[in-house]
Design an enzyme around this catalytic site. Structure first.
Site, PDB file in Angstrom:
ATOM      1  N   ARG A 168      17.249 -43.232   3.796  1.00 16.67           N
ATOM      2  CA  ARG A 168      16.474 -43.065   3.823  1.00 16.67           C
ATOM      3  C   ARG A 168      15.220 -43.020   4.488  1.00 16.67           C
ATOM      4  O   ARG A 168      14.233 -43.858   4.690  1.00 16.67           O
ATOM      5  CB  ARG A 168      15.268 -43.251   2.702  1.00 16.67           C
ATOM      6  CG  ARG A 168      16.349 -42.522   1.338  1.00 16.67           C
ATOM      7  CD  ARG A 168      16.383 -40.611   1.292  1.00 16.67           C
ATOM      8  NE  ARG A 168      16.032 -40.023   0.320  1.00 16.67           N
ATOM      9  CZ  ARG A 168      17.397 -40.611  -0.482  1.00 16.67           C
ATOM     10  NH1 ARG A 168      18.807 -40.448   0.340  1.00 16.67           N
ATOM     11  NH2 ARG A 168      17.573 -39.525  -1.462  1.00 16.67           N
ATOM     12  N   SER A 196      11.701 -39.045  -5.700  1.00 21.14           N
ATOM     13  CA  SER A 196      11.945 -39.994  -5.881  1.00 21.14           C
ATOM     14  C   SER A 196      10.711 -40.786  -5.298  1.00 21.14           C
ATOM     15  O   SER A 196      10.525 -40.793  -3.930  1.00 21.14           O
ATOM     16  CB  SER A 196      12.747 -41.125  -5.112  1.00 21.14           C
ATOM     17  OG  SER A 196      13.750 -40.086  -5.708  1.00 21.14           O
ATOM     18  N   GLU A 215       9.326 -44.725  -0.844  1.00 19.45           N
ATOM     19  CA  GLU A 215      10.465 -43.663   0.196  1.00 19.45           C
ATOM     20  C   GLU A 215       9.470 -42.444   0.937  1.00 19.45           C
ATOM     21  O   GLU A 215       9.657 -42.178   1.819  1.00 19.45           O
ATOM     22  CB  GLU A 215      11.067 -43.057  -0.741  1.00 19.45           C
ATOM     23  CG  GLU A 215      12.150 -42.700   0.052  1.00 19.45           C
ATOM     24  CD  GLU A 215      12.864 -41.135  -0.419  1.00 19.45           C
ATOM     25  OE1 GLU A 215      12.043 -40.146   0.689  1.00 19.45           O
ATOM     26  OE2 GLU A 215      13.032 -40.935  -1.579  1.00 19.45           O
TER      27      GLU A 215
HETATM   28  N1  EPU Z   1      18.193 -43.700 -14.163  1.00 21.39           N
HETATM   29  C1  EPU Z   1      17.102 -44.560 -15.591  1.00 21.39           C
HETATM   30  N2  EPU Z   1      15.822 -44.019 -15.969  1.00 21.39           N
HETATM   31  C2  EPU Z   1      15.445 -43.016 -15.375  1.00 21.39           C
HETATM   32  C3  EPU Z   1      15.758 -42.674 -14.093  1.00 21.39           C
HETATM   33  C4  EPU Z   1      17.363 -43.170 -13.915  1.00 21.39           C
HETATM   34  O1  EPU Z   1      18.244 -45.086 -16.144  1.00 21.39           O
HETATM   35  O2  EPU Z   1      14.551 -42.782 -15.530  1.00 21.39           O
HETATM   36  C5  EPU Z   1      19.385 -44.514 -13.886  1.00 21.39           C
HETATM   37  C6  EPU Z   1      20.695 -43.759 -14.745  1.00 21.39           C
HETATM   38  O3  EPU Z   1      21.391 -44.961 -14.579  1.00 21.39           O
HETATM   39  C7  EPU Z   1      21.379 -42.957 -13.312  1.00 21.39           C
HETATM   40  C8  EPU Z   1      20.489 -44.028 -12.386  1.00 21.39           C
HETATM   41  O4  EPU Z   1      19.378 -43.970 -12.898  1.00 21.39           O
HETATM   42  O5  EPU Z   1      22.618 -42.852 -13.407  1.00 21.39           O
HETATM   43  C9  EPU Z   1      20.650 -43.110 -10.683  1.00 21.39           C
HETATM   44  O6  EPU Z   1      19.508 -41.868 -11.262  1.00 21.39           O
HETATM   45  P1  EPU Z   1      20.099 -40.458 -10.700  1.00 21.39           P
HETATM   46  O7  EPU Z   1      21.128 -39.308 -10.552  1.00 21.39           O
HETATM   47  O8  EPU Z   1      18.611 -39.920 -10.983  1.00 21.39           O
HETATM   48  O9  EPU Z   1      19.158 -41.407  -8.965  1.00 21.39           O
HETATM   49  P2  EPU Z   1      18.546 -41.680  -8.381  1.00 21.39           P
HETATM   50  O10 EPU Z   1      19.319 -43.234  -7.913  1.00 21.39           O
HETATM   51  O11 EPU Z   1      17.471 -42.184  -9.399  1.00 21.39           O
HETATM   52  C10 EPU Z   1      18.698 -41.195  -6.278  1.00 21.39           C
HETATM   53  C11 EPU Z   1      18.050 -39.823  -4.798  1.00 21.39           C
HETATM   54  C12 EPU Z   1      17.500 -38.572  -5.139  1.00 21.39           C
HETATM   55  C13 EPU Z   1      18.750 -37.859  -5.323  1.00 21.39           C
HETATM   56  C14 EPU Z   1      19.676 -38.794  -6.180  1.00 21.39           C
HETATM   57  C15 EPU Z   1      21.136 -37.852  -6.730  1.00 21.39           C
HETATM   58  C16 EPU Z   1      16.326 -42.408  -3.430  1.00 21.39           C
HETATM   59  C17 EPU Z   1      15.427 -42.729  -3.793  1.00 21.39           C
HETATM   60  N3  EPU Z   1      16.743 -41.195  -4.411  1.00 21.39           N
HETATM   61  O12 EPU Z   1      18.052 -41.103  -7.369  1.00 21.39           O
HETATM   62  O13 EPU Z   1      16.422 -38.599  -4.428  1.00 21.39           O
HETATM   63  O14 EPU Z   1      18.387 -36.669  -6.186  1.00 21.39           O
HETATM   64  O15 EPU Z   1      19.695 -39.922  -6.333  1.00 21.39           O
HETATM   65  O16 EPU Z   1      21.640 -37.991  -5.538  1.00 21.39           O
HETATM   66  O17 EPU Z   1      17.860 -42.545  -3.023  1.00 21.39           O
HETATM   67  C18 EPU Z   1      14.649 -38.015  -3.400  1.00 21.39           C
HETATM   68  O18 EPU Z   1      14.802 -38.549  -1.750  1.00 21.39           O
HETATM   69  O19 EPU Z   1      13.275 -37.667  -3.458  1.00 21.39           O
HETATM   70  C19 EPU Z   1      14.950 -37.777  -4.201  1.00 21.39           C
HETATM   71  C20 EPU Z   1      15.018 -37.266  -5.289  1.00 21.39           C
END
Ligand code: EPU
Length: 331
Positions: A156, A230, A326
């Site tokens: 990012r 995010s 971010e």
């Molecule tokens: N989780 C929770 N509670 C929540 C949300 C997430 O426990 O309320 C945990 C879950 O265990 C889940 C894990 O977090 O399995 C990962 O969640 P998610 O797959 O939604 O991915 P993320 O790491 O929260 C990142 C990116 C997103 C992108 C998704 C999918 C960053 C900062 N964010 O989110 O990007 O869509 O992966 O690849 O790296 C963005 O940058 O604006 C964005 C939305």
């Protein structure tokens, strides 16, 4: 004073001293060599938090166009105007059978902003399909070509978010797309969703559809609920720190990143502090995904920032882990 309300995905009603719509490179000529703090480059407005009225000229990137600039047996090189909408570009690629950006379907924002923070989702980052970009030096007005290595892409981030912040206006980006796509389905939720859609042989269209469904199931539509995706990055900690945390929180998700480092899930950490679904003034932590802060009710930028700071403090107190935004904070 022009309002930026419809130009930022949080929907914050903030004004600026002048809104300049840049449709071609030469439109920048009256805005060169300004004081470093006198202008602000606006793309899709989907990754910014406007904290107050801006006493600045806002340079809104409206440079359009999609041109095929080179073709080889395996690849197609497409130059895209920085003011094009990202998802419209993804749809354009899918319709023509060009692979590489399907996992990045439905990401809000513009093409010109996409390399700034190396947008990424579902196992793909823009650096994987990036070839080069052209940017205008806001001091001299000269165009400069940036190769992939000179963009210094990281998680990012890029040189445009660090040492060259605010110095260049990204006029177009060239992508290297694949004529015979190889699908990146490693992210658990994609295969499950393809299964649910009864897809046996994935195509660009079906993979994109699966991604769109997954995103829609947990991320709020900025047209309905103001947000910027995010709010924080997923924190990267040492393996030692990660192991200490796992001893106390055995269910904590942790992903291998670079050697001796682990990436933690900011959404999970925030959820454990109890903030998920909670409001602070006009802002709230989204009920379906704790990493997303929303404009709940006529929020001011400072309401959202205060909530972010409260969340950061709770995560430090409980886990000793620092979350960094971010989203770009603009004042
Ligand atoms: N989780 C929770 N509670 C929540 C949300 C997430 O426990 O309320 C945990 C879950 O265990 C889940 C894990 O977090 O399995 C990962 O969640 P998610 O797959 O939604 O991915 P993320 O790491 O929260 C990142 C990116 C997103 C992108 C998704 C999918 C960053 C900062 N964010 O989110 O990007 O869509 O992966 O690849 O790296 C963005 O940058 O604006 C964005 C939305």
């Amino acid at each position: 004073m022009p309002s930026l309300k419809s130009y930022n995905s949080f929907g914050l009603d903030v004004s600026c001293s002048q809104l300049a719509r840049i449709k071609k490179n030469s439109d920048l000529s009256s805005f060169l060599n300004l004081d470093s703090n006198a202008s602000f480059i606006l793309g899709g407005g989907s990754n910014i938090l406007l904290l107050n009225d801006l006493n600045k000229v806002v340079l809104k990137n409206e440079i359009k166009g999609k041109d095929i600039v080179k073709e080889t047996a395996k690849h197609i090189f497409v130059r895209v105007g920085g003011g094009e909408n990202w998802h419209n570009f993804v749809k354009w690629c899918i319709q023509r059978g060009y692979g590489g950006v399907e996992n990045l379907s439905l990401i809000p924002g513009s093409v010109g902003a996409s390399p700034m923070q190396n947008i990424g989702a579902y196992g793909v980052e823009i650096k994987d399909v990036f070839h080069s970009l052209e940017a205008i030096d806001l001091k001299t007005g000269r165009a400069k070509n940036f190769s992939k290595s000179s963009c210094q892409f990281g998680y990012r981030t890029s040189v445009f978010k660090t040492s060259l912040k605010g110095k260049y206006f990204i006029s177009n980006v060239t992508f290297k797309l694949s004529k015979s796509p190889e699908f990146n389905l490693g992210y658990g939720a994609i295969l499950n969703e393809l299964d649910r859609l009864k897809v046996t042989k994935p195509s660009l269209k079906t993979v994109s559809k699966a991604i769109i469904n997954i995103r829609n199931s947990k991320l709020p539509d900025p047209k309905l609920i103001g947000n910027a995706g995010s709010f924080f990055k997923n924190p990267i900690v040492s393996s030692k720190k990660c192991n200490q945390l796992l001893a106390n929180f055995p269910n904590m998700p942790a992903y291998s990143n670079v050697p001796y480092r682990k990436k933690l899930s900011a959404g999970w950490l925030i959820q454990q502090t109890g903030w998920k679904g909670k409001a602070h003034k006009g802002a709230a932590c989204y009920k379906n995904h704790a990493l997303i802060l929303i404009n709940n009710k006529n929020a001011k930028g400072t309401d959202i920032l205060e909530l972010a700071e409260k969340i950061q403090k709770s995560v430090i107190d409980k886990f000793g882990v620092e979350l960094s935004p971010e989203v770009n904070l603009i004042s």
